[in-house]
Design a protein around this motif. Structure first.
Motif, PDB file in Angstrom:
ATOM      1  N   SER A  64       0.809  -1.224   0.000  1.00 19.81           N
ATOM      2  CA  SER A  64       0.000   0.000   0.000  1.00 19.81           C
ATOM      3  C   SER A  64       0.839   1.270   0.000  1.00 19.81           C
ATOM      4  O   SER A  64       0.286   2.367  -0.054  1.00 19.81           O
ATOM      5  CB  SER A  64      -0.906   0.021   1.233  1.00 19.81           C
ATOM      6  N   ASN A  76       4.305   0.423  -6.243  1.00 16.25           N
ATOM      7  CA  ASN A  76       4.314   0.433  -4.784  1.00 16.25           C
ATOM      8  C   ASN A  76       5.656  -0.117  -4.297  1.00 16.25           C
ATOM      9  O   ASN A  76       6.442  -0.656  -5.081  1.00 16.25           O
ATOM     10  CB  ASN A  76       3.102  -0.306  -4.198  1.00 16.25           C
ATOM     11  N   ARG A  90       0.180   3.518 -13.761  1.00 13.38           N
ATOM     12  CA  ARG A  90       0.071   3.945 -12.369  1.00 13.38           C
ATOM     13  C   ARG A  90       1.480   4.034 -11.792  1.00 13.38           C
ATOM     14  O   ARG A  90       2.455   3.739 -12.467  1.00 13.38           O
ATOM     15  CB  ARG A  90      -0.777   2.973 -11.548  1.00 13.38           C
ATOM     16  N   ARG A  91       1.556   4.422 -10.523  1.00 14.36           N
ATOM     17  CA  ARG A  91       2.837   4.444  -9.816  1.00 14.36           C
ATOM     18  C   ARG A  91       3.079   3.062  -9.188  1.00 14.36           C
ATOM     19  O   ARG A  91       2.130   2.376  -8.824  1.00 14.36           O
ATOM     20  CB  ARG A  91       2.822   5.514  -8.726  1.00 14.36           C
ATOM     21  N   VAL A 149       2.742   3.740  -1.846  1.00  7.66           N
ATOM     22  CA  VAL A 149       2.877   4.135  -3.251  1.00  7.66           C
ATOM     23  C   VAL A 149       4.072   5.077  -3.398  1.00  7.66           C
ATOM     24  O   VAL A 149       4.211   6.045  -2.650  1.00  7.66           O
ATOM     25  CB  VAL A 149       1.582   4.798  -3.761  1.00  7.66           C
TER      26      VAL A 149
END
Length: 197
Positions: free
Chosen positions: A21, A36, A33-34, A23
């Motif tokens: 979770s 994690n 997306r980025r 990031v």
């Protein structure tokens, strides 16, 4: 089998699920997306397996992989501090040290000591294994930035000089070969960006 030890190991494994979770700023190469921090750690472990022949010193690949798999677990408590945002770095080392004590302390004593020692070795970056691990930790985001038209370099308004001053020392110490590649990628990006402006 020592049931209390197993319970501690399972508690640790459940706790580190939280790393998924956290990031980071670094984008995936497909820019969907980025990434994690758990993905980052896995990717670095693969970098170590694939690129070990380019280490500056003689490295124990398994030790390097272990360091890379645990190096960012502390971010569960301390958070991820973007590398190119120095203003956020104050106090981070102490937050990470406390996180290492708590998180690795969930494990049975012998494992807790091993993980803490590996984490501190990575942070100190003095052994050949740690130098190479640190080099990979700096190299991977550079590769992502180059592959995403600048990624966090553009987002954080980073200059080529800043990239070189922040990334060259750790990468070059751990792998001069990888620094040569990283420097070329950065130069190509910044040269292209200056021609477009």
């Amino acid at each position: 089998m020592n049931l209390p030890d197993l319970e501690r190991q399972l508690a640790f494994l459940k706790e580190i699920d939280r790393l998924k979770s956290i990031v980071r700023l670094t984008p995936l190469i497909d820019r969907s997306r980025r990434e994690n921090s758990a993905e980052h750690s896995w990717h670095l472990a693969m970098y170590a397996l694939v690129l070990a022949e380019h280490a500056a010193g003689t490295v124990d690949v398994l030790r390097v992989v272990k360091m890379l798999l645990i190096h960012d677990i502390v971010e569960i408590d301390a958070g991820d501090v973007p590398f190119h945002v120095p203003a956020t770095h104050e106090g981070q080392a102490e937050r990470e040290r406390l996180a290492a004590e708590r998180l690795f302390g969930l494990l049975p004593d012998a494992q807790a000591a091993e993980f803490r020692e590996l984490w501190f070795e990575f942070e100190a970056a003095q052994s050949d294994d740690a130098k190479f691990a640190k080099a990979l930790d700096r190299f991977q985001p550079m590769l992502h930035n180059a592959a995403t038209e600048g990624g966090t370099w553009v987002e954080c308004e980073v200059t080529l000089e800043q990239v070189e001053s922040r990334c060259r020392p750790p990468i070059e110490r751990g792998s001069p070969t990888l620094w040569t590649v990283a420097a070329q990628l950065a130069e190509e990006h910044f040269r292209g960006a200056s021609q477009e402006s």
